[in-house]
Design an enzyme around this catalytic site. Structure first.
Site, PDB file in Angstrom:
ATOM      1  N   SER A  50      22.529   5.553  -9.764  1.00 19.47           N
ATOM      2  CA  SER A  50      22.699   6.462 -10.904  1.00 19.47           C
ATOM      3  C   SER A  50      24.195   6.591 -11.198  1.00 19.47           C
ATOM      4  O   SER A  50      25.037   6.106 -10.430  1.00 19.47           O
ATOM      5  CB  SER A  50      22.123   7.833 -10.553  1.00 19.47           C
ATOM      6  OG  SER A  50      22.890   8.409  -9.501  1.00 19.47           O
ATOM      7  N   ASP A  83      20.648   3.158 -13.026  1.00 20.87           N
ATOM      8  CA  ASP A  83      19.620   4.157 -13.322  1.00 20.87           C
ATOM      9  C   ASP A  83      20.188   5.174 -14.317  1.00 20.87           C
ATOM     10  O   ASP A  83      21.312   5.661 -14.137  1.00 20.87           O
ATOM     11  CB  ASP A  83      19.240   4.834 -11.991  1.00 20.87           C
ATOM     12  CG  ASP A  83      18.016   5.726 -12.098  1.00 20.87           C
ATOM     13  OD1 ASP A  83      17.228   5.547 -13.040  1.00 20.87           O
ATOM     14  OD2 ASP A  83      17.852   6.597 -11.216  1.00 20.87           O
ATOM     15  N   GLY A 190      13.593  15.161  -9.133  1.00 22.74           N
ATOM     16  CA  GLY A 190      13.859  16.149  -8.093  1.00 22.74           C
ATOM     17  C   GLY A 190      12.624  16.415  -7.243  1.00 22.74           C
ATOM     18  O   GLY A 190      11.583  15.772  -7.392  1.00 22.74           O
ATOM     19  N   ASN A 266      10.136   4.476  -9.757  1.00 21.33           N
ATOM     20  CA  ASN A 266      11.378   5.016  -9.210  1.00 21.33           C
ATOM     21  C   ASN A 266      11.084   6.003  -8.091  1.00 21.33           C
ATOM     22  O   ASN A 266      10.289   6.938  -8.261  1.00 21.33           O
ATOM     23  CB  ASN A 266      12.157   5.742 -10.304  1.00 21.33           C
ATOM     24  CG  ASN A 266      12.801   4.787 -11.284  1.00 21.33           C
ATOM     25  OD1 ASN A 266      12.515   3.591 -11.286  1.00 21.33           O
ATOM     26  ND2 ASN A 266      13.687   5.307 -12.100  1.00 21.33           N
ATOM     27  N   THR A 269      13.515  10.995  -4.202  1.00 29.41           N
ATOM     28  CA  THR A 269      13.318  12.225  -3.429  1.00 29.41           C
ATOM     29  C   THR A 269      12.694  11.979  -2.055  1.00 29.41           C
ATOM     30  O   THR A 269      13.134  12.566  -1.059  1.00 29.41           O
ATOM     31  CB  THR A 269      12.453  13.214  -4.240  1.00 29.41           C
ATOM     32  OG1 THR A 269      13.174  13.565  -5.431  1.00 29.41           O
ATOM     33  CG2 THR A 269      12.138  14.464  -3.447  1.00 29.41           C
TER      34      THR A 269
HETATM   35 ZN   LIG Z   1      14.615   8.814 -13.695  1.00 30.94          ZN
END
Ligand SMILES: [Zn+2]
Length: 349
Positions: A50, A83, A190, A266, A269
């Protein structure tokens, strides 16, 4: 094996009828955990970073660590993916660095928080496709807005506020030429996705199936798709953590998605929970320890275990050796001469 195009990985996954996990990384141990799992299960893999990860680790470190993985494991196809790119510039810088795939998340403005209009999303995503494809780089777009916030990215709120409109998904795929499409079906980024085990009222698998039926040749992507297993939450809380009870996306729902066009899933978490639980356990039960290797090794092992499990559940296990990598320059030619079509096959309503 050189890094491969994500488009090739996803096309192969579509042929084989399986999904490919895309795992987020911020450091060396996470890359090692993914590669150990990929080797153990013989899986092709997507490693993604990310914007937050690129800033945290300095992206050049991450790039070279992933290159090292491709040297150490020449039999494993690896795609390196940006990402949630928030702008053309973010995607361009990833491509310049050597990423073989980028996500342009034009569902949000550059601040990563405010939803955009459909036209704004089409415009910025199209621009990234026009830059990426001549360079052989894959593009993932997003239509609809995911819930929650992760790494400072997200509109917040529940996943049901901006679910994907199937008509818009079709028009978006046609007008942008993306290789893969992330859709919003009620999931959130999350740990806190659902307040109970999700049913069809909050997790819109029927919508996913409708979009797949309308866009049968577009690779669909599920974001916010950690399963957040109770066992991992329990380990964190047993050793002093304070996670509130929460539910993720059950693996069987992801498998239903894979049977209906989902090719990239994806997962972040679940790995974060596994790592944190393992570290907490060492520090809680052996407070005399102070060598970081004493807790990083169990952390890496815990993530390896989760990743290997997901690779098996998504069906990518055993497929690493199915195909030889196509050079990125050849992929670029395929986009140019139309042999690698980005025009979706659209089914009648
Ligand atoms: Zn995402």
């Amino acid at each position: 094996m050189p890094l491969v195009s994500m488009r090739q990985l996803l096309d192969e996954a579509a042929k084989g009828g399986y999904g490919v996990g895309a795992f987020n990384v911020n450091d060396m141990e996470q890359i090692q955990a993914i590669m150990e799992a990929a080797m153990e299960t013989q899986s092709p893999v997507i490693i993604q970073a990310s914007r937050g990860a690129r800033a945290f680790a300095q992206d050049r470190y991450l790039f070279h660590l992933i290159l090292a993985a491709s040297e150490l494991y020449p039999e494993i196809p690896i795609a390196m993916h940006q990402d949630h790119g928030n702008s053309f510039e973010t995607c361009k810088s990833a491509i310049e660095l050597g990423f073989t795939s980028v996500m342009m998340d034009g569902s949000l403005k550059e601040d990563g928080k405010t939803p955009t209009s459909f036209e704004e999303n089409v415009e910025v995503t199209r621009k990234v496709v026009e830059y990426a494809h001549p360079r052989g780089v894959t593009v993932e777009g997003e239509i609809g807005v995911l819930g929650g916030i992760e790494d400072g990215h997200g509109a917040g709120g529940t996943g049901l506020e901006h679910v994907t409109d199937p008509d818009q998904a079709v028009e978006f795929a046609e007008r942008t030429g993306v290789d893969a499409l992330a859709i919003a079906i009620g999931t959130s980024h999350g740990a806190y996705k659902f307040t109970k085990k999700p049913d069809g009222s909050v997790l819109k698998m029927d919508l996913l199936i409708e979009i797949h039926n309308r866009l049968p040749h577009t690779h669909l992507v599920m974001h916010g798709s950690s399963s957040v297993p109770k066992e991992l939450q329990d380990i964190v809380n047993e050793y002093g953590g304070k996670l509130k009870e929460t539910w993720g996306v059950p693996v069987e729902e992801i498998q239903l998605g894979i049977r209906n066009g989902v090719r990239k899933i994806n997962v972040d978490t679940d790995n974060r929970l596994a790592i944190t639980g393992a570290i907490r356990k060492v520090l809680w039960t052996q407070p005399e320890k102070f060598d970081p290797r004493d807790y990083m090794k169990p952390a890496r092992d815990a993530m390896h275990k989760v990743v290997a499990q997901r690779m098996t559940q998504f069906g990518q296990a055993g497929h690493a050796g199915d195909y030889a990598p196509i050079a990125i320059s050849e992929i670029a030619k395929g986009y140019a001469d139309g042999s690698l079509s980005t025009q979706p096959l659209i089914a009648a309503k």
